[in-house]
Design an enzyme around this catalytic site. Structure first.
Site, short mmCIF file in Angstrom:
data_model
loop_
_atom_site.label_atom_id
_atom_site.label_comp_id
_atom_site.label_asym_id
_atom_site.label_seq_id
_atom_site.Cartn_x
_atom_site.Cartn_y
_atom_site.Cartn_z
N TYR A 55 -7.59 16.85 -16.33
CA TYR A 55 -8.24 16.86 -17.64
C TYR A 55 -8.73 18.25 -18.03
O TYR A 55 -8.77 18.59 -19.22
CB TYR A 55 -9.39 15.86 -17.65
CG TYR A 55 -8.93 14.44 -17.83
CD1 TYR A 55 -8.52 13.96 -19.06
CD2 TYR A 55 -8.86 13.58 -16.74
CE1 TYR A 55 -8.07 12.67 -19.22
CE2 TYR A 55 -8.42 12.28 -16.89
CZ TYR A 55 -8.02 11.82 -18.13
OH TYR A 55 -7.57 10.54 -18.29
N GLU A 77 -7.24 28.55 -6.75
CA GLU A 77 -5.87 28.32 -6.32
C GLU A 77 -5.44 29.36 -5.29
O GLU A 77 -6.09 30.41 -5.14
CB GLU A 77 -4.93 28.35 -7.53
CG GLU A 77 -5.25 27.33 -8.61
CD GLU A 77 -5.02 25.89 -8.18
OE1 GLU A 77 -4.37 25.67 -7.13
OE2 GLU A 77 -5.48 24.97 -8.89
N TYR A 239 -13.98 2.34 -5.83
CA TYR A 239 -14.27 3.43 -6.77
C TYR A 239 -15.70 3.31 -7.31
O TYR A 239 -16.61 3.93 -6.77
CB TYR A 239 -13.25 3.47 -7.91
CG TYR A 239 -13.33 4.80 -8.65
CD1 TYR A 239 -12.51 5.85 -8.30
CD2 TYR A 239 -14.27 5.01 -9.66
CE1 TYR A 239 -12.61 7.09 -8.94
CE2 TYR A 239 -14.39 6.22 -10.29
CZ TYR A 239 -13.56 7.27 -9.93
OH TYR A 239 -13.68 8.48 -10.56
#
Length: 397
Positions: A55, A77, A239
């Site tokens: 998102y 990253e 969850y």
């Protein structure tokens, strides 16, 4: 230069290498899916934490495509080495930066641990010197661990139920062929629950908001959002009623605390309950793959809302083009399409016998597998995987 012909190295839902051209193509396809709009007025200054995936990336692209945003994207990253490719998020960020540059935009990408005080200092300095006050802070971080900047302690999140054990059917793939398996999880103890809240709750989000406020970098009408999820009662035991749910409740409580504290009379803070999606974070959650596959089977392509669709909708609400869709807890809801009672009833029917559902129609599982592989740049239509590709791609300057 490091031209290599590479093939995916996969183990279950983990792929340890990525394809540069495939990752670039996923960004190009995402960009084309977002309908452009003429940006009006001053370009909003936006800080996106978690800008290289899911998102966060969708909100960055939708903001660029439709509102001409400028600002900073933060990701964490890994570059290519002699033995491995860079992470897919590295290649996607390079592709997004190229789109920004071609369009004459202004986004700076910072590759650093967003949980660290040093990163906050670097980003605040960059904002103050280049962009000025921030209009929107998007908090979309997903990580299995976090180092507490105050204590130096490393906290590790776990995905477990609370209170009682959890047994559920799951979706497995063997050489790309789907089958139904089973997952059994013991309940988390209090230390595991607390550690998950430390990693995935609102503590770090609050640190960022307070840092922006302390540096006098909150623009007029400042708004910050943090991504959350509620999901179906089918997945609730692992969850919403599990360790992740405890963290999300803390995130939502943080939004209220920010509203009454550092943002009182200065801005707004919301959690955003998004709909189901295939992301690198969601594939790590037991039973979510099966649930998402069945949901897609029920909705089909026309009924499915992509992360891009939801990002466009969120920007419409944040910019005032549409009214905010808030629930009784003050959360922005983007998941009505998923939790529609008729949709959930059909998903529950398939969940009752998932092996029969898979045998009758494997399209949802096949779609999920393709989406999962494309997260790493594999199986992207139009990409030639038989030729060598440059794996050593520089981070955007």
């Amino acid at each position: 230069m490091s031209i290599q012909q590479i093939t995916p190295k996969q183990r279950g839902y983990l792929i340890v290498n990525s394809h540069p051209s495939g990752s670039e193509a996923t960004v190009a396809r995402q960009w084309q899916r977002i309908e452009p709009a003429a940006a009006a007025g001053r370009a909003p200054v936006v800080l996106v934490l978690g800008a290289s995936a899911g998102y966060g990336q969708a909100l960055l692209l939708a903001g660029l495509r439709r509102h001409g945003i400028r600002g900073v994207g933060v990701a964490y990253e890994t570059p290519a080495s002699e033995r491995r490719t860079a992470t897919a998020g590295w290649y996607r960020t390079a592709a997004v930066s190229a789109l920004v540059e071609r369009g004459g935009g202004d986004v700076t990408f910072v590759n650093a641990d967003a949980y660290a005080d040093a990163t906050r200092e670097e980003v605040l300095k960059l904002l103050a010197e280049r962009y000025g006050k921030v209009d929107h802070l998007v908090y979309s971080l997903a990580s299995p661990r976090r180092t507490d900047p105050a204590t130096g302690e490393v906290h590790h999140s776990v995905i477990k139920p609370l209170g009682s054990a959890y047994t559920s059917p799951s979706l497995l793939f063997e050489d790309g062929a789907p089958r139904i398996g089973s997952v059994d999880l013991a309940p988390a103890d209090e230390a595991e629950r607390a550690a998950t809240v430390k990693v995935m709750g609102g503590e770090d989000w609050e640190l960022w908001v307070r840092a922006l406020a302390g540096a006098d970098l909150l623009g007029p009408g400042f708004t910050t959002v943090a991504l959350s999820y509620v999901g179906s009662e089918i997945t609730a035991p692992v969850y919403r009623q599990g360790t992740i749910g405890a963290a999300k409740e803390h995130l939502e409580a943080t939004a209220r605390r920010l509203q009454d504290g550092p943002l009182a009379d200065r801005g707004r803070a919301f959690t955003v309950v998004a709909g189901a999606a295939v992301t690198q974070a969601s594939t790590a959650i037991p039973s979510i793959a099966l649930y998402t596959s069945l949901l897609r089977e029920v909705l089909g392509e026309d009924g499915w809302h992509t992360t891009d669709d939801q990002a466009v909708e969120l920007w419409e609400q944040l910019t005032g083009a549409k009214p905010l869709t808030l629930d009784e807890q003050g959360r922005i809801r983007l998941d009505g399409w998923e939790l529609d009672p008729a949709v959930q009833e059909r998903v529950r029917g398939l969940w009752a016998d998932p092996a029969a559902a898979l045998a009758a129609d494997p399209a949802g599982a096949a779609w999920f597998y393709d989406q999962f592989r494309q997260l790493y740049g594999w199986d992207v239509p139009g990409v030639d995987y038989t030729t060598g590709v440059e794996t050593s791609v520089p981070w955007p300057a």
